[in-house]
Design a protein around this motif. Structure first.
Motif, PDB file in Angstrom:
ATOM      1  N   ILE A 147      43.702  31.049 -28.501  1.00 38.30           N
ATOM      2  CA  ILE A 147      43.385  29.616 -28.457  1.00 38.30           C
ATOM      3  C   ILE A 147      44.565  28.834 -29.033  1.00 38.30           C
ATOM      4  O   ILE A 147      45.031  29.116 -30.140  1.00 38.30           O
ATOM      5  N   THR A 148      45.049  27.858 -28.263  1.00 36.65           N
ATOM      6  CA  THR A 148      46.141  26.989 -28.708  1.00 36.65           C
ATOM      7  C   THR A 148      45.599  25.571 -28.853  1.00 36.65           C
ATOM      8  O   THR A 148      45.212  24.946 -27.865  1.00 36.65           O
ATOM      9  N   VAL A 149      45.552  25.091 -30.079  1.00 29.45           N
ATOM     10  CA  VAL A 149      45.075  23.724 -30.346  1.00 29.45           C
ATOM     11  C   VAL A 149      46.282  22.800 -30.425  1.00 29.45           C
ATOM     12  O   VAL A 149      47.204  23.033 -31.219  1.00 29.45           O
ATOM     13  N   ILE A 150      46.302  21.771 -29.589  1.00 28.29           N
ATOM     14  CA  ILE A 150      47.407  20.803 -29.569  1.00 28.29           C
ATOM     15  C   ILE A 150      46.882  19.477 -30.123  1.00 28.29           C
ATOM     16  O   ILE A 150      46.092  18.795 -29.471  1.00 28.29           O
ATOM     17  N   GLU A 151      47.312  19.129 -31.320  1.00 27.20           N
ATOM     18  CA  GLU A 151      46.926  17.856 -31.926  1.00 27.20           C
ATOM     19  C   GLU A 151      47.879  16.753 -31.454  1.00 27.20           C
ATOM     20  O   GLU A 151      48.996  17.030 -31.011  1.00 27.20           O
TER      21      GLU A 151
END
Length: 469
Positions: free
Chosen positions: A255-259
């Motif tokens: 999972i890659t979370v991009i803020e």
């Protein structure tokens, strides 16, 4: 095995192999919080492209929003529809909502999911006049014999409701906006195979649904408690994107979370109507100070930067340019009061134009995109103080004696620098002047100017002035 079956088996094997190769892509998570505006649309657009470049197999848009601007919402929906990878919109965490523009985005996504204790709906375009939707007619009260009552209070209330509905529907601009929004969300519902009738009802009547009822009515696809639960339920689901079949392998996936990055945060900051409004005023005042003090440089530099940033932000917002013009006109009147003292008429007129323009400037009622009255009142109060100070200075200046020019020389004190009869020289205002006197004067004697004749001053002895030791 017949040749045809061999070919079919080979194609099936290759297809499965290709899908398996694409199954290792990460899942990209984007967050959508607060009101939807230009910064949100830019954030979604850039990161959908980034997710495609990273060969992600799914983008999860985690949403909690009260709605937002129509232009930004449509831009996000266009990006979702054109995305080469599936997009799952997830209304989470519990207590979140997908109101107004969020409902449209939820309907446009490949997967519509909600967490427990969340809601969606109220999708009527509220910028068309403040009513959330046309009121529904109420049922008429019944008499004991089953006939409608004619004189009851409920009948009167029903008649008033019908009159309100007729008035609401009589506004052509409102009808056009509601019908356009209803057709738009119905098209999205039909594209994704969701409940189109309820979608249209959400636009026309501003109704809302909790997650459990939304699942029962086939408004959404599933309910998940959190992101891992969502990914577990999506594992193995199949989507057709741009004519190609994609099967998700989301169990235990990376999972890659991009803020939001600095660009998104900066864009969100300057497109806040209050910030854009303050930047506009800082720009105008900065340039004004530079015009008052040519060569000071700093006010001009700061003012130019603020004004350009404000104009860039305003062109992204739903701005009424008549309001902006009134703001500039009000500023011009207040500035004119400084140069042409009109005892408050220009200044008060400028404050009135400034306040009216401020109220008109942002042409929407969407939550989060309106100028607060407190800010307008505070700046108007400061402007009134400015006008009062300028008028007070003008009145005091009018009463003060002249301190420069030829008129100021009459009555000025001086000192004789040589003995003379009738004409000689005297020191007045640290300058040597030719003077004329009806009586002889001696060196060091104090004098006062009585009249001016060209470059010759008529003087008289002034015994009230004592010589400094």
């Amino acid at each position: 095995m017949p040749p045809m079956r061999i070919q079919i088996a080979a194609l099936t094997f290759l297809l499965q192999a290709g899908l398996a190769l694409g199954a290792d892509g990460p899942v990209v998570v984007l967050t959508l919080k607060d009101a939807i505006g230009p910064a949100t649309a830019d954030y979604i657009h850039r990161n959908l492209e980034l997710a495609a470049a990273q060969q992600a197999q799914l983008v999860v848009l985690q949403m909690d929003t009260p709605g937002g601007l129509d232009t930004s919402m449509r831009s996000i929906i266009k990006d979702i529809l054109a995305a080469p990878i599936p997009v799952a919109t997830f209304v989470a965490p519990s207590g979140a909502r997908a109101a107004s523009a969020g409902t449209y985005i939820l309907y446009a996504s490949h997967v519509a999911a909600m967490a427990p204790a969340t809601n969606l709906g109220a999708a009527t375009p509220i910028s068309i006049g403040g009513l959330p939707g046309a009121p529904e007619p109420q049922s008429q009260p019944q008499e004991p014999d089953g006939k409608p009552g004619k004189n009851s209070d409920q009948t009167k209330d029903t008649d008033k409701t019908k009159d309100t509905e007729r008035d609401w529907m009589s506004d052509a601009s409102r009808r056009k906006a509601v019908f356009d929004a209803a057709a738009y969300i119905r098209g999205l519902a039909q594209l994704r195979g969701r409940n189109a009738d309820w979608a249209e009802k959400a636009v026309r009547e501003a109704v809302s649904l909790p997650a459990e009822e939304a699942l029962q009515l086939k408004v959404i696809d599933l309910i998940a408690t959190d992101l891992p639960d969502l990914l577990g339920k999506l594992d193995g689901q199949q989507f057709t994107i741009a004519g190609q079949i994609q099967i998700l392998r989301t169990r235990d996936v990376k999972i890659t979370v991009i803020e939001p990055d600095w660009r998104s945060r900066f864009l969100a900051l300057i497109t806040d109507p209050s910030i854009a409004y303050i930047l506009l005023l800082l720009g105008m005042y900065g340039l004004l100070m530079e015009f008052y003090n040519p060569g000071f440089v700093l006010p001009g530099v700061v003012g130019t930067i603020c004004l350009l940033i404000a104009l860039y932000a305003l062109q992204l917002l739903p701005v009424n340019y008549a309001g902006v013009a009134l703001i500039f006109l009000g500023m011009a009147f207040m500035i004119a009061e400084v140069f042409v003292p009109a005892y408050g008429s220009l200044g008060i007129g400028g404050v009135i134009a400034f306040v009216i323009g401020s109220v008109m400037m942002i042409d929407t009622e969407v939550p989060g995109f309106a100028l607060p009255w407190s800010l307008i009142a505070a700046i108007a109060f400061v402007s009134v103080l400015f006008v009062l100070v300028v008028v007070g200075m003008a009145v005091r200046a009018r009463k003060r004696p002249v301190v420069s020019g030829s008129e100021e020389m009459v009555g000025a004190a001086g000192e004789v620098i040589e003995d003379f009869v009738q004409e000689g020289w005297a020191l007045i205002h640290s300058e040597n002047w030719k003077v004329r006197s009806a009586v002889p004067l001696k060196r060091g004697q104090k004098i006062r100017v009585t009249t001016i004749n060209g470059l010759v001053l008529d003087v008289a002895p002034d015994d009230t002035i004592t010589r400094e030791e």
